[in-house]
Motif scaffolding. Structure first.
Motif, short mmCIF file in Angstrom:
data_model
loop_
_atom_site.label_atom_id
_atom_site.label_comp_id
_atom_site.label_asym_id
_atom_site.label_seq_id
_atom_site.Cartn_x
_atom_site.Cartn_y
_atom_site.Cartn_z
N ASN A 83 0.76 -1.14 0.03
CA ASN A 83 0.02 -0.01 0.24
C ASN A 83 0.77 1.26 0.07
O ASN A 83 0.34 2.44 0.38
CB ASN A 83 -0.93 0.01 1.20
N ASN A 85 -4.63 7.82 -2.36
CA ASN A 85 -5.73 7.82 -1.23
C ASN A 85 -6.89 6.79 -1.46
O ASN A 85 -7.47 6.06 -0.69
CB ASN A 85 -6.07 9.06 -0.93
N ARG A 112 -5.71 3.30 -1.51
CA ARG A 112 -5.74 3.00 -0.25
C ARG A 112 -7.20 2.39 0.66
O ARG A 112 -7.19 1.57 1.55
CB ARG A 112 -4.84 3.66 0.89
N THR A 113 -8.22 3.25 0.13
CA THR A 113 -9.41 2.94 0.82
C THR A 113 -9.79 1.42 0.48
O THR A 113 -10.65 0.90 1.28
CB THR A 113 -10.65 3.74 0.60
N MET A 118 -5.15 -2.22 6.41
CA MET A 118 -4.08 -2.45 7.23
C MET A 118 -4.11 -2.93 8.66
O MET A 118 -4.78 -1.55 9.21
CB MET A 118 -3.01 -1.52 6.61
N ALA A 151 -12.76 7.33 9.00
CA ALA A 151 -12.43 7.41 7.50
C ALA A 151 -13.54 7.31 6.71
O ALA A 151 -13.82 7.90 5.54
CB ALA A 151 -11.25 6.23 7.25
N VAL A 205 -13.22 10.24 4.24
CA VAL A 205 -12.96 9.47 2.96
C VAL A 205 -14.06 9.14 2.11
O VAL A 205 -14.31 9.55 1.05
CB VAL A 205 -11.99 8.50 3.18
N ALA A 250 -10.55 -1.32 10.00
CA ALA A 250 -10.14 -1.53 8.36
C ALA A 250 -11.18 -2.33 7.56
O ALA A 250 -11.44 -1.70 6.47
CB ALA A 250 -8.79 -2.41 8.43
N MET A 255 -14.31 -0.11 5.77
CA MET A 255 -14.00 0.37 4.67
C MET A 255 -14.28 -0.35 3.29
O MET A 255 -14.44 -0.31 2.44
CB MET A 255 -12.43 1.02 4.53
#
Lengths: 377, 244
Positions: free
Chosen positions: B52, B77, B80-81, B85, B105, B109, B154, B157
């Motif tokens: 990532n 970004n 990564r969503t 991790m 997030a 995000v 994690a 998401m």
């Protein structure tokens, strides 16, 4: 052999336990020491109050005819006060001797601590009484007239209040500007891009490397007029310059505090934020900065205390009468009365503002150290 | 076989003069549970973090869902969503509650509304068995509970790939199992996972593919049971003899 697994309450080690461990000897030693100190404070207070602290003089009377501090001088030089001081030295010495006499045969730690406390307090009282005797041998009259004129403080009390108000306005507005700008500067100094770091470092080094009094003079007397900054001209001009420069200066110092706070966070915090898809700025705003600010509240409060005292330097800017802060007020009164008690009034004003702040720093530090991560919310 | 989710191509990484990843090539396919083992300093965590791009490779390309992450035009970004991790040190945000950790997030995000984010957080907390801790602060939880919150954070998401970086190494022995059980269930649900671990039991039982790394290079790769039973390389043998 069995092991008692049931938890037990800790043994009582409070004040009551401490008292039970005392012997007659340790009680007497502690009592005599405390007696010496109390006698000095209460006795001296009573004697001085009996003679009076101040007296009214008819307006326009000359120093030779009437001085407001005459009763205080009489009290300070009175034979009663002299006798009290000698007596206190004697009682204090008794406490010390009592502690020494039986120190070998002390039965326990608590009794020894009480006896030592009594001896130390007794010696402290004796030393203070000695200083008082020495002071009586000096020119008490001149000192009292110049430094202990309570009437002057009473007479100019509204001026000191106004000075304290201005000191507070200057420091609160300066802090608002400085703490905000400092955070921005700190983020700049942590940028991975040298072109962003460099100017921030230059700014910080300049403001940390030159005296605040120079910055105030240079801005107030030079920059503002030369650059024709309308906002900073007129009657309110110097006042605004003072706030701006105090803020710009504080920004440099607080930037270093914020930077240390941000760097004290674990790397994993920003990595966790970034791995969730938050951008660098979002990570800073929602994860890093909120945590860093919690950590730096005590040192920032400390910077605020320093700023409160540094507002005294705006004296170089020549503020208008109603804009004067505590030191300026003190100086004005001194210049018109030639009485240095005015300076003590300023000092008292600063202490009334700063002492609670200093207490607050200690409290916040203890609270953060105790590991409550959710302290502020 | 289908298209790989992750493709690492000729990855080299130096920390100063230290060569930590040497010519690593690796494809990771959907529904795989890829386990990375190796002695400390072998580069397995660095390799995981390269996926990532928490570590940027000095040389080589990283592809995720066909998109090149090492290309500067890629929206990292956004990518990564889709990759979750989990870290050794949990890295929960101590200034936010358990729910606040998960919703951050989701709201900032994925732009979910507060209520929708909260619902999703509660749902994920239920999956890791911590529904009753929704309002707690991270500091009030045990290490195992914190790590399960980190997993829930994690998973909320809704990623297509999960990266686990020695997630049980910082836990007290009696707390390791609760975290491994969550991971095992996740694997059985078909999540694609890359797991750096010292838990050899987990590697053998749950892993679908095992990679042994040493000195920054992939030494041996294959079916976990086969490698544990009969390692082909000398270095794998000596490593396994020390940890088993």
């Amino acid at each position: 052999m069995t092991i008692t697994a049931a938890p037990q309450a800790p043994p009582d080690r409070g004040l009551r336990y401490f008292a039970r461990q005392q012997t007659p000897w340790s009680w007497v030693t502690l009592g005599v020491g405390i007696l010496a100190l109390m006698a000095l404070f209460v006795g001296a207070g009573a004697i001085l109050t009996a003679y009076g602290w101040t007296q009214k003089c008819p307006p326009g009377s000359k120093a030779a005819e009437c001085t407001t501090t005459t009763p205080l001088v009489e009290g300070l030089l009175s034979p009663e006060l002299g006798a009290l001081a000698v007596a206190v030295i004697g009682v204090g010495a008794v406490a010390a001797v009592l502690a020494l006499l039986r120190s070998r045969s002390v039965p326990n730690k608590q009794a020894r601590e009480a006896a030592i406390a009594g001896a130390v307090i007794g010696i402290q009282a004796a030393v203070l009484a000695g200083v008082l005797l020495w002071f009586r041998g000096s020119n008490v009259e001149v000192f009292a007239r110049n430094f202990l004129d309570v009437r002057l403080l009473r007479e100019f009390f509204p001026r000191f209040v106004s000075g304290a108000k201005n000191t507070l306005i200057l420091s609160v507005l300066g802090a608002a500007l400085g703490f905000f700008l400092g955070l921005v500067l700190a983020l700049f100094t942590l940028s991975k891009r040298a072109v962003i770091r460099a100017p921030a470092r230059l700014y910080i080094n300049f403001f940390r490397g030159t005296p605040l009094i120079w910055q105030l003079s240079f801005a107030g007397l030079g920059v503002v007029t030369a650059l024709r900054l309308g906002f900073f001209s007129g009657t309110g001009g110097p006042y605004k310059v003072a706030i701006a420069v105090l803020g710009l200066n504080l920004a440099a110092y607080s930037a270093e505090v914020y930077r240390a706070g941000i760097q004290s966070l674990e790397r994993g915090q920003i990595e966790a934020a970034r791995s969730l898809g938050l951008s660098y700025l979002q990570s800073m705003r929602f994860v890093i900065v909120p945590q860093a600010i919690r950590r730096v509240i005590p040192p920032l409060t400390n910077e605020f205390v320093i700023l409160i005292k540094d507002t005294s330097l705006v004296i170089v800017l020549g503020l208008a009468f109603f804009q004067k802060e505590l030191l300026g007020v003190g100086r004005d009164i001194y210049n018109s009365t030639f009485n240095a008690t005015a300076w003590l009034g300023s000092a008292a004003g600063y202490l009334i503002i700063t002492l609670p702040m200093i207490r607050l720093v200690t409290y916040l530090e203890r609270r953060l150290r105790s590991g409550l991560t959710s302290v502020v919310g | 076989m289908s298209e790989p989710i992750v493709r690492l191509q000729g990855i080299n990484k130096w920390f100063g003069k230290l060569h930590v990843l040497r010519d690593v090539n690796l494809d990771i396919y959907p529904r795989e549970v890829l386990v990375l083992i190796g002695p400390s300093g072998s580069g397995k965590s660095t390799l995981l973090r390269t996926i990532n791009l928490l570590e940027e490779p000095t040389e080589g390309k990283v592809f995720f869902e066909g998109q090149e992450l090492t290309d500067i035009h890629t929206d990292l970004n956004a990518a990564r969503t889709r990759m979750g991790m989990v870290f050794q040190q949990f890295n929960l945000f101590p200034h936010r509650t358990v729910t606040g950790n998960i919703t951050l997030a989701l709201q900032k995000v994925l732009k979910l509304r507060a209520e929708a984010a909260r619902q999703r957080a509660l749902q994920q907390l239920g999956h890791v068995g911590l529904a009753d801790k929704a309002g707690a602060w991270p500091s009030q939880l045990s290490g195992g509970q914190q790590q399960r919150v980190a997993i829930a954070r994690a998973l909320a998401m809704e990623p297509v790939l999960m990266l686990f970086d020695e997630v049980t190494s910082a836990l007290d022995p009696e707390l390791v199992n609760e975290v491994l059980l969550v991971m095992q269930r996740l694997a059985s649900e078909g999540m694609t996972m890359v797991v750096v671990t010292h838990e050899m039991g987990f590697a053998r039982e749950v892993g679908t593919r095992l990679i042994f790394m040493d000195q920054g290079a992939i030494i041996e790769e294959g079916d976990p049971r086969a490698i544990f039973a009969n390692p082909q390389q000398e270095r794998t043998k000596s490593f396994l003899s020390q940890v088993l």
